[in-house]
Design an enzyme around this catalytic site. Structure first.
Site, PDB file in Angstrom:
ATOM      1  N   CYS A  48       0.846  -1.187   0.000  1.00 20.65           N
ATOM      2  CA  CYS A  48       0.000   0.000   0.000  1.00 20.65           C
ATOM      3  C   CYS A  48       0.884   1.241   0.000  1.00 20.65           C
ATOM      4  O   CYS A  48       1.772   1.383   0.839  1.00 20.65           O
ATOM      5  CB  CYS A  48      -0.894  -0.017   1.238  1.00 20.65           C
ATOM      6  SG  CYS A  48      -1.908   1.464   1.423  1.00 20.65           S
ATOM      7  N   CYS A  51       0.423   3.226   3.512  1.00 18.49           N
ATOM      8  CA  CYS A  51       0.890   2.745   4.820  1.00 18.49           C
ATOM      9  C   CYS A  51       1.960   1.661   4.757  1.00 18.49           C
ATOM     10  O   CYS A  51       2.513   1.286   5.780  1.00 18.49           O
ATOM     11  CB  CYS A  51      -0.287   2.256   5.657  1.00 18.49           C
ATOM     12  SG  CYS A  51      -0.951   0.654   5.123  1.00 18.49           S
ATOM     13  N   CYS A  66      -6.838  -4.612 -19.198  1.00 20.06           N
ATOM     14  CA  CYS A  66      -7.931  -3.706 -18.819  1.00 20.06           C
ATOM     15  C   CYS A  66      -7.435  -2.283 -18.580  1.00 20.06           C
ATOM     16  O   CYS A  66      -8.238  -1.365 -18.435  1.00 20.06           O
ATOM     17  CB  CYS A  66      -8.637  -4.222 -17.560  1.00 20.06           C
ATOM     18  SG  CYS A  66      -7.648  -4.092 -16.051  1.00 20.06           S
ATOM     19  N   HIS A 103      -8.342   3.298  -0.482  1.00 19.01           N
ATOM     20  CA  HIS A 103      -8.950   2.709  -1.673  1.00 19.01           C
ATOM     21  C   HIS A 103      -7.848   2.196  -2.595  1.00 19.01           C
ATOM     22  O   HIS A 103      -6.884   2.906  -2.884  1.00 19.01           O
ATOM     23  CB  HIS A 103      -9.775   3.780  -2.405  1.00 19.01           C
ATOM     24  CG  HIS A 103     -10.306   3.329  -3.721  1.00 19.01           C
ATOM     25  ND1 HIS A 103     -11.398   2.498  -3.834  1.00 19.01           N
ATOM     26  CD2 HIS A 103      -9.891   3.591  -4.985  1.00 19.01           C
ATOM     27  CE1 HIS A 103     -11.631   2.277  -5.128  1.00 19.01           C
ATOM     28  NE2 HIS A 103     -10.731   2.931  -5.841  1.00 19.01           N
ATOM     29  N   HIS A 106     -11.022  -2.240  -7.414  1.00 18.55           N
ATOM     30  CA  HIS A 106     -12.209  -3.093  -7.310  1.00 18.55           C
ATOM     31  C   HIS A 106     -11.842  -4.529  -7.663  1.00 18.55           C
ATOM     32  O   HIS A 106     -10.844  -4.769  -8.344  1.00 18.55           O
ATOM     33  CB  HIS A 106     -13.312  -2.594  -8.250  1.00 18.55           C
ATOM     34  CG  HIS A 106     -13.899  -1.295  -7.818  1.00 18.55           C
ATOM     35  ND1 HIS A 106     -13.345  -0.082  -8.180  1.00 18.55           N
ATOM     36  CD2 HIS A 106     -14.966  -1.012  -7.035  1.00 18.55           C
ATOM     37  CE1 HIS A 106     -14.060   0.899  -7.634  1.00 18.55           C
ATOM     38  NE2 HIS A 106     -15.044   0.360  -6.941  1.00 18.55           N
ATOM     39  N   ARG A 120     -10.534 -10.911 -10.581  1.00 16.40           N
ATOM     40  CA  ARG A 120      -9.595  -9.905 -11.073  1.00 16.40           C
ATOM     41  C   ARG A 120      -9.626  -8.731 -10.120  1.00 16.40           C
ATOM     42  O   ARG A 120     -10.580  -7.977 -10.077  1.00 16.40           O
ATOM     43  CB  ARG A 120      -9.963  -9.449 -12.493  1.00 16.40           C
ATOM     44  CG  ARG A 120      -9.072  -8.307 -13.010  1.00 16.40           C
ATOM     45  CD  ARG A 120      -9.361  -7.970 -14.464  1.00 16.40           C
ATOM     46  NE  ARG A 120     -10.737  -7.602 -14.706  1.00 16.40           N
ATOM     47  CZ  ARG A 120     -11.189  -6.331 -14.745  1.00 16.40           C
ATOM     48  NH1 ARG A 120     -10.361  -5.321 -14.564  1.00 16.40           N
ATOM     49  NH2 ARG A 120     -12.464  -6.082 -14.978  1.00 16.40           N
TER      50      ARG A 120
END
Length: 137
Positions: A48, A51, A66, A103, A106, A120
Site C-alpha cells: 500500500c 501505509c 484492462c 482505496h 475493485h 480480477r
C-alpha cells in the site's frame, strides 16, 4: 471501521501527492493504461502506497489488458477488505487496505480469465508501491 493506521485528513494530504490522495483517500481512479505498474513484470511484493502494508505478490499478477494492474489473489486474505460500492449507478466490490482503509481498486468475479480464482483485483498503480525481490539467496 477502525484501522491500525489512522491519520487526520490534513496529514494524509501532506504525505500523499494530490493524485495519490485523490485515489487512496477519495476512492478515485487513475486513467487507464498510464499507471506505473500496468505492464510491470518485476518479481516482488506490491504494498500500500499510503501505509506500506503488503497487499499482493507479483506471482499473482496477470495481464488482463484492462488498463490497470490485475491480480487474481491478495497476498493474505486479511490484507484487503471488500466493501460494496454502489457509486456510478452500478454494484461493484471495492478493495481497500485493511491496515489504513485506503482505496485500492475493485475486484470482479467470473470474467473467465484463466486464473486459479476467477477473480480480477483491478488495482490502481498509484495505490501501490512495488518492492522488488532481493537477488540475494
Amino acid at each position: 471501521m477502525s484501522y491500525d493506521v489512522e491519520k487526520p485528513d490534513e496529514q494524509w494530504r501532506t504525505e500523499l501527492s494530490p493524485a495519490e490522495y485523490a485515489v487512496l483517500r477519495q476512492a478515485g481512479t487513475e486513467p487507464a493504461f498510464v499507471g506505473e505498474y500496468t505492464d510491470t513484470k518485476t518479481a516482488g511484493v506490491y504494498s500500500c502506497r499510503a501505509c506500506g502494508a503488503e497487499l499482493f505478490r507479483s506471482d499473482t499478477k496477470f495481464e488482463s489488458h484492462c488498463g490497470w494492474p490485475s491480480f487474481y489473489d491478495a497476498r493474505n486474505s486479511d490484507a484487503v477488505e471488500l466493501v460494496s460500492d454502489t457509486s456510478l449507478g452500478m454494484i461493484r466490490t471495492e478493495v481497500r487496505c485493511t491496515r489504513c482503509g485506503s482505496h485500492l481498486g475493485h475486484v470482479f468475479d467470473g470474467e473467465g480469465y484463466p486464473t486459479p480464482t476467477d477473480q480480477r483485483y483491478c488495482i490502481n498503480s498509484i495505490s501501490l508501491r512495488l518492492i522488488p525481490d532481493s537477488d540475494e539467496g
